[in-house]
Write an enzyme that holds these catalytic residues in place. Structure first.
Site, PDB file in Angstrom:
ATOM      1  N   HIS A  34     -53.502  -3.820  -0.467  1.00 27.94           N
ATOM      2  CA  HIS A  34     -52.466  -4.010  -1.489  1.00 27.94           C
ATOM      3  C   HIS A  34     -52.939  -4.894  -2.627  1.00 27.94           C
ATOM      4  CE1 HIS A  34     -49.941  -2.000   1.458  1.00 27.94           C
ATOM      5  NE2 HIS A  34     -49.359  -1.544   0.364  1.00 27.94           N
ATOM      6  N   ARG A  39     -42.428  -0.054  -5.022  1.00 30.07           N
ATOM      7  CA  ARG A  39     -42.681  -0.850  -3.819  1.00 30.07           C
ATOM      8  C   ARG A  39     -41.782  -2.089  -3.856  1.00 30.07           C
ATOM      9  NH1 ARG A  39     -48.316   0.990  -4.786  1.00 30.07           N
ATOM     10  NH2 ARG A  39     -49.149   1.783  -2.834  1.00 30.07           N
ATOM     11  N   ARG A  42     -38.556   2.856  -2.614  1.00 28.45           N
ATOM     12  CA  ARG A  42     -38.866   2.737  -1.194  1.00 28.45           C
ATOM     13  C   ARG A  42     -38.281   1.450  -0.652  1.00 28.45           C
ATOM     14  NH1 ARG A  42     -45.056   2.249   0.555  1.00 28.45           N
ATOM     15  NH2 ARG A  42     -44.830   0.139  -0.252  1.00 28.45           N
ATOM     16  N   GLU A  70     -47.015   8.874   6.388  1.00 30.80           N
ATOM     17  CA  GLU A  70     -48.191   8.004   6.322  1.00 30.80           C
ATOM     18  C   GLU A  70     -48.693   7.610   7.712  1.00 30.80           C
ATOM     19  OE1 GLU A  70     -47.289   4.397   4.160  1.00 30.80           O
ATOM     20  OE2 GLU A  70     -45.265   4.283   4.961  1.00 30.80           O
ATOM     21  N   ASN A 122     -52.814   6.244   1.781  1.00 29.39           N
ATOM     22  CA  ASN A 122     -53.543   4.987   2.052  1.00 29.39           C
ATOM     23  C   ASN A 122     -53.429   4.651   3.533  1.00 29.39           C
ATOM     24  OD1 ASN A 122     -53.679   4.965  -0.700  1.00 29.39           O
ATOM     25  ND2 ASN A 122     -52.016   3.488  -0.956  1.00 29.39           N
ATOM     26  N   ASP A 123     -52.193   4.699   4.027  1.00 28.15           N
ATOM     27  CA  ASP A 123     -51.998   4.418   5.452  1.00 28.15           C
ATOM     28  C   ASP A 123     -52.390   5.614   6.309  1.00 28.15           C
ATOM     29  OD1 ASP A 123     -51.145   1.742   5.819  1.00 28.15           O
ATOM     30  OD2 ASP A 123     -49.300   2.237   4.760  1.00 28.15           O
ATOM     31  N   ARG A 131     -57.611  -0.523   6.275  1.00 26.72           N
ATOM     32  CA  ARG A 131     -57.767  -0.270   4.837  1.00 26.72           C
ATOM     33  C   ARG A 131     -58.140  -1.511   4.044  1.00 26.72           C
ATOM     34  NH1 ARG A 131     -51.483   0.950   3.137  1.00 26.72           N
ATOM     35  NH2 ARG A 131     -52.047   0.315   1.046  1.00 26.72           N
ATOM     36  N   CYS A 175     -47.966   9.547  -3.022  1.00 15.93           N
ATOM     37  CA  CYS A 175     -47.979   8.280  -3.765  1.00 15.93           C
ATOM     38  C   CYS A 175     -49.107   7.373  -3.292  1.00 15.93           C
ATOM     39  CB  CYS A 175     -46.629   7.578  -3.674  1.00 15.93           C
ATOM     40  SG  CYS A 175     -46.099   7.269  -1.991  1.00 15.93           S
TER      41      CYS A 175
HETATM   42  C1  PEP Z   1     -49.591   4.566   1.294  1.00 13.51           C
HETATM   43  O1  PEP Z   1     -49.668   4.081   2.424  1.00 13.51           O
HETATM   44  O2  PEP Z   1     -50.314   5.492   0.892  1.00 13.51           O
HETATM   45  C2  PEP Z   1     -48.606   4.042   0.336  1.00 13.51           C
HETATM   46  C3  PEP Z   1     -48.424   4.619  -0.826  1.00 13.51           C
HETATM   47  O3  PEP Z   1     -47.918   2.921   0.676  1.00 13.51           O
HETATM   48  P1  PEP Z   1     -48.573   1.457   0.644  1.00 13.51           P
HETATM   49  O4  PEP Z   1     -49.888   1.562  -0.083  1.00 13.51           O
HETATM   50  O5  PEP Z   1     -47.625   0.566  -0.060  1.00 13.51           O
HETATM   51  O6  PEP Z   1     -48.738   1.133   2.079  1.00 13.51           O
HETATM   52 MG    MG Z   2     -48.145   2.791   3.200  1.00 10.24          MG
END
Ligand code: PEP
Ligand code: MG
Length: 572
Positions: free
Chosen positions: A192, A297, A333, A431, A454-455, A465, A502
């Site tokens: 993040h 977010r 979200r 995710e 991402n997750d 990550r 996203c």
């Molecule tokens: C993700 O996990 O891809 C996502 C968009 O949420 P975050 O990056 O806030 O975990």
């Molecule tokens: Mg996520």
């Protein structure tokens, strides 16, 4: 010292230069330094000096907070200053020093004592002041140790912050200064901190030992190449300046398409939306040519404060975003705290595996009052624009049903109270691999999905990550991740619900043909990435993209896929 180039991991693109500022996180803890009787006086003097310095710097901070964030937030700092003048606090520290403790330890012990007194108060408002006590105490402690406080610096020159690790909340706080780049030891490409660095357009490189960078030296950060240059020569600096100019030109060129739709040569339209962390960023989405917000977010509204925003504060943030973007859609979200996003007052216990722990919807379904307050604020804001409510970290159907029950409960409450609300859609993030595997069943429960790659990548491949050491294993073009994305897409087509993405994959040019080929409805990314992706979409054909997606799904290795996609893009 001669020029030195150090290789790292690229986290946030772009190039910048400035003076290095080494930022160290100091743990607030008892140091157990014994002092002699004759040193007591010396320690008392040290404490008084630190007290004066802390007060002065808080006064400065109060002025800057007042300018940037208004009187209400400045009031919090004022309360901190008053605490430093409170005899209970000051006398207690002095007595603890006289009992034979160092000034640092006396500050720590007194802070903890007063903090626990506050924690026992039944009144929730006063109880939450415990966090303020700790904040003030740790500031005083940093001053005693002689640690620098970047937030309080009077910075005129551009700075490159060099740190071991930086929490997203710390990055937001320091970015108020004249910070133009970041060099970190830790942090993966979709941590993040990296995501926030991107949205702040801060070139960032990770995987660089702090000890390699001297304090206050001249640095170039190349977040595209993943390289840091210490003490660059005149010619290296000239080269960096030329690259910066080129990047600006390319961005200007891409921006000239801002008002055109993202449509392929053969007429397939895809929506390009922006990811934001604060209502003020809605303007960026529009100015970069976005036609909606695909991820707000909201956990960032909960950071850098001592208690959660109440229903009215949240309502105002959502109302503003929805009205600024209206009639475009805004996907909001619900709070996704935990993992690498610490919010101290939520009292999330220290966990061995925070990304597998108490995070996101798991918190909302455990402490329902938090989620219910957020849902009420969201529903109230729904009359002001085109609202999509999205739940993060769904792993099973029961969680969606429970979350929808809370929406139902909130609507009943609002109706009873005679409060208006409008229409809205309900969706979830895909995710967690289990959600992708169960996509067809989950699609029957909601109006839309958004892929959180991402997750999804971290959980499918078992790679943290945020860990730069294993970023070689973190790859959203891994065939297993792409197959999970394809499974999700098939499920949405079958059930006739909307599908967006996203995660950071949405802004990866290499992934674009694959995502277009699967027929996603919407790609949401950091606002500044929208022009570049729009330019590419307009050069592509949908039938070619479909062919590429099918071919990619038959491949077995990420390297093979990457090479194939690079070739496809270079042919444009
Ligand atoms: C993700 O996990 O891809 C996502 C968009 O949420 P975050 O990056 O806030 O975990
Ligand atoms: Mg996520």
């Amino acid at each position: 010292m001669p020029e030195q180039k150090i290789k790292g991991t690229p986290l946030s693109q772009g190039i910048s230069y400035g003076r290095s500022f080494l930022y160290e996180a100091i743990p607030f803890t008892k140091r157990s330094v014994e002092i002699r009787k004759e040193d007591v006086e010396k320690e008392l003097v040290r404490f008084k000096k630190a007290l004066k310095k802390t007060k002065e710097s808080l006064e400065k901070l109060k002025e800057s907070v007042k300018r940037r964030l208004g009187d209400e937030k400045a009031g919090i700092i004022e309360a901190h200053i008053l605490m430093l003048e409170d005899p209970m606090f000051v006398d207690n520290i002095e007595t603890t020093i006289k009992e034979g403790n160092s000034a640092e330890d006396a500050v720590f012990l007194t802070t903890m004592k007063i903090k626990s007194m506050f924690e026992e108060i039944p009144d929730p408002y006063l109880r939450e002041r415990a966090a303020d006590v700790e904040d003030v105490g740790s500031r005083l402690y940093r001053n005693l140790i002689g640690a620098k406080d970047l937030f309080l610096l009077d910075v005129r020159e551009p700075l490159i912050v060099v740190a071991k690790d930086l929490a997203p909340s710390e990055l937001i706080a320091i970015s108020e200064n004249n910070v133009v780049g970041l060099v970190l030891s830790q942090g993966g490409p979709t941590s993040h901190t990296a995501i926030i660095a991107k949205s702040l357009n801060l070139p960032t490189v990770s995987g660089i030992e702090m000890s390699l960078i001297p304090e206050n030296c001249f640095l170039i950060v190349d977040g595209t190449k993943g390289e840091v240059v210490v003490n660059p020569s005149q010619s290296t600096l000239a080269c960096a300046r030329a690259k910066i100019e080129k990047l600006r030109r390319e961005q200007r060129e891409a921006l000239s398409l801002k008002d055109l739709p993202a449509v392929t040569l053969d007429g397939l339209k895809v929506e390009l939306w922006g990811n934001i962390a604060h209502p003020n960023e809605a303007g960026d989405v529009l100015s970069f040519g976005g036609s909606g917000i695909g991820l707000f977010r909201t956990e960032f509204l909960f950071m850098n404060r001592n208690d959660p925003p109440n229903e009215d504060e949240q309502f105002e943030a959502y109302r503003k975003t929805l009205s600024d973007m209206s009639p475009y859609p805004v996907v909001i979200r619900t709070m996704d705290a935990g993992g690498d996003k610490e919010i101290p007052y939520l009292n999330i216990p220290k966990e061995d595996n925070p990304f597998l722990g108490y995070r996101a919807l798991r918190i909302g379904l455990t402490e329902e009052h938090l989620l219910l307050t957020q849902i009420r604020a969201l529903l109230r804001s729904s009359s002001f624009g085109n609202l999509y409510i999205m739940f993060p970290m769904v792993s099973s159907i029961w969680e969606v049903r429970k979350a929808k029950d809370l929406i139902q409960k909130a609507t009943c409450q609002l109706e009873k109270e005679g409060i208006n609300y409008g229409t809205f859609k309900v969706g979830i993030m895909i995710e967690i691999p289990s959600a992708a595997i169960m996509a067809e069943e989950l699609a029957k429960e909601v109006d839309f999905f958004s892929l959180g790659t991402n997750d999804l990548t971290q959980y499918a491949l078992a790679v943290d990550r945020g860990n730069a050491k294993v970023s070689r294993w973190y790859d959203h073009l891994h065939p297993a991740v792409l197959r999970l994305v394809a499974m999700t897409s098939q499920a949405t087509k079958k059930q006739g619900i909307e599908l967006g993405i996203c995660g950071e994959m949405a802004s990866d040019p290499l992934a674009l043909p694959f995502l277009l080929g699967l027929g996603l409805d919407e790609l949401s990314m950091s606002p500044s990435a929208i022009p570049k992706i729009k330019r590419l979409v307009r050069k592509f054909r949908a039938d070619t993209a479909r062919r590429i997606a099918q071919k990619v799904l038959s491949m077995r290795e990420a390297n093979e896929i990457r090479k194939y996609l690079e070739e496809a893009i270079s042919q444009l």
